[in-house]
Design a protein around this motif. Structure first.
Motif, PDB file in Angstrom:
ATOM      1  N   ARG A 100       1.848   9.407  -6.108  1.00 41.05           N
ATOM      2  CA  ARG A 100       2.139  10.790  -5.706  1.00 41.05           C
ATOM      3  C   ARG A 100       0.871  11.514  -5.239  1.00 41.05           C
ATOM      4  N   SER A 101       0.035  10.772  -4.498  1.00 40.23           N
ATOM      5  CA  SER A 101      -1.234  11.337  -4.054  1.00 40.23           C
ATOM      6  C   SER A 101      -1.141  12.027  -2.703  1.00 40.23           C
ATOM      7  N   GLY A 102       0.037  12.163  -2.170  1.00 39.19           N
ATOM      8  CA  GLY A 102       0.211  12.818  -0.883  1.00 39.19           C
ATOM      9  C   GLY A 102       1.681  13.003  -0.587  1.00 39.19           C
ATOM     10  N   VAL A 103       1.970  13.440   0.614  1.00 41.56           N
ATOM     11  CA  VAL A 103       3.347  13.661   1.047  1.00 41.56           C
ATOM     12  C   VAL A 103       3.668  12.656   2.144  1.00 41.56           C
ATOM     13  N   LEU A 104       4.779  11.983   1.994  1.00 40.97           N
ATOM     14  CA  LEU A 104       5.253  11.033   2.996  1.00 40.97           C
ATOM     15  C   LEU A 104       6.238  11.774   3.889  1.00 40.97           C
ATOM     16  N   ILE A 105       5.936  11.834   5.192  1.00 41.66           N
ATOM     17  CA  ILE A 105       6.817  12.559   6.100  1.00 41.66           C
ATOM     18  C   ILE A 105       7.529  11.598   7.051  1.00 41.66           C
ATOM     19  N   ASP A 106       8.703  12.004   7.469  1.00 40.95           N
ATOM     20  CA  ASP A 106       9.536  11.236   8.397  1.00 40.95           C
ATOM     21  C   ASP A 106       9.933  12.203   9.502  1.00 40.95           C
ATOM     22  N   ALA A 107       9.539  11.898  10.728  1.00 36.06           N
ATOM     23  CA  ALA A 107       9.773  12.816  11.847  1.00 36.06           C
ATOM     24  C   ALA A 107      10.980  12.433  12.694  1.00 36.06           C
ATOM     25  N   GLY A 132      11.932   9.695  -1.183  1.00 38.33           N
ATOM     26  CA  GLY A 132      10.793  10.570  -1.409  1.00 38.33           C
ATOM     27  C   GLY A 132      10.190  11.129  -0.136  1.00 38.33           C
ATOM     28  N   ALA A 133      10.542  10.574   1.023  1.00 41.28           N
ATOM     29  CA  ALA A 133      10.010  11.061   2.296  1.00 41.28           C
ATOM     30  C   ALA A 133      10.647  12.398   2.638  1.00 41.28           C
ATOM     31  N   GLN A 134       9.858  13.275   3.232  1.00 41.10           N
ATOM     32  CA  GLN A 134      10.350  14.580   3.665  1.00 41.10           C
ATOM     33  C   GLN A 134      10.586  14.545   5.169  1.00 41.10           C
ATOM     34  N   ASN A 135      11.749  15.020   5.596  1.00 35.26           N
ATOM     35  CA  ASN A 135      12.063  15.040   7.015  1.00 35.26           C
ATOM     36  C   ASN A 135      11.479  16.307   7.632  1.00 35.26           C
ATOM     37  N   VAL A 136      10.703  16.130   8.710  1.00 31.81           N
ATOM     38  CA  VAL A 136      10.066  17.274   9.368  1.00 31.81           C
ATOM     39  C   VAL A 136      10.515  17.430  10.814  1.00 31.81           C
ATOM     40  N   ALA A 137      11.566  16.758  11.188  1.00 33.13           N
ATOM     41  CA  ALA A 137      12.074  16.858  12.558  1.00 33.13           C
ATOM     42  C   ALA A 137      12.687  18.239  12.778  1.00 33.13           C
ATOM     43  N   PRO A 138      12.599  18.748  13.990  1.00 31.11           N
ATOM     44  CA  PRO A 138      13.252  20.026  14.284  1.00 31.11           C
ATOM     45  C   PRO A 138      14.748  19.940  13.966  1.00 31.11           C
ATOM     46  N   GLN A 139      15.263  20.968  13.326  1.00 27.29           N
ATOM     47  CA  GLN A 139      16.674  21.006  12.977  1.00 27.29           C
ATOM     48  C   GLN A 139      17.317  22.217  13.649  1.00 27.29           C
ATOM     49  N   GLU A 150       0.832  -1.201   0.000  1.00 27.21           N
ATOM     50  CA  GLU A 150       0.000   0.000   0.000  1.00 27.21           C
ATOM     51  C   GLU A 150       0.869   1.254   0.000  1.00 27.21           C
ATOM     52  N   LEU A 151       1.968   1.237   0.751  1.00 27.37           N
ATOM     53  CA  LEU A 151       2.889   2.373   0.771  1.00 27.37           C
ATOM     54  C   LEU A 151       3.516   2.572  -0.601  1.00 27.37           C
ATOM     55  N   ARG A 152       3.899   1.496  -1.250  1.00 27.03           N
ATOM     56  CA  ARG A 152       4.471   1.610  -2.603  1.00 27.03           C
ATOM     57  C   ARG A 152       3.474   2.248  -3.563  1.00 27.03           C
ATOM     58  N   GLU A 162      19.181  10.071  11.756  1.00 25.35           N
ATOM     59  CA  GLU A 162      18.485   8.819  11.468  1.00 25.35           C
ATOM     60  C   GLU A 162      17.840   8.876  10.087  1.00 25.35           C
ATOM     61  N   TYR A 163      17.227   9.996   9.758  1.00 27.56           N
ATOM     62  CA  TYR A 163      16.608  10.175   8.443  1.00 27.56           C
ATOM     63  C   TYR A 163      17.642   9.985   7.338  1.00 27.56           C
ATOM     64  N   SER A 164      18.818  10.602   7.503  1.00 28.96           N
ATOM     65  CA  SER A 164      19.839  10.512   6.453  1.00 28.96           C
ATOM     66  C   SER A 164      20.379   9.091   6.291  1.00 28.96           C
ATOM     67  N   ILE A 165      20.340   8.308   7.349  1.00 29.19           N
ATOM     68  CA  ILE A 165      20.843   6.936   7.292  1.00 29.19           C
ATOM     69  C   ILE A 165      19.851   5.993   6.617  1.00 29.19           C
TER      70      ILE A 165
END
Length: 87
Positions: free
Chosen positions: A51-58, A71-78, A43-45, A63-66
């Motif tokens: 491209r019906s939405g935005v996949l976010i990674d918090a 296609g996921a967007q990182n939204v963690a505080p930087q 389902e995720l694939r 960890e995100y870079s590893i």
């Protein structure tokens, strides 16, 4: 007798399991008192391909870079960046 009891216990366990996926890519975790719905890998694939939405990674940026999903967007505080510039 013990074998019969174990078989009965296994039957009851599987009878109460909501759905058993035939393929690991269609499986989801079934947790009690879950607050949000799970989706399977397939389902995720489809979501990413459509491209019906935005996949976010918090997760934190390191960890995100590893190991993020492409296609996921990182939204963690930087550190040093205002929240509105994350994406």
């Amino acid at each position: 007798m013990r074998h019969l009891a174990m078989s009965l216990a296994a039957s009851l366990l599987f009878a109460t399991t909501p759905t058993i996926a035939q393929n690991v890519l269609d499986a989801t975790l079934v947790e009690s008192e879950q607050k949000t719905a799970d989706i399977s890998t397939n389902e995720l694939r489809r979501f990413i391909d459509s491209r019906s939405g935005v996949l976010i990674d918090a997760r934190p940026p390191l960890e995100y870079s590893i190991s993020h999903i492409p296609g996921a967007q990182n939204v963690a505080p930087q550190p040093g960046r205002p929240a509105h510039l994350r994406l």
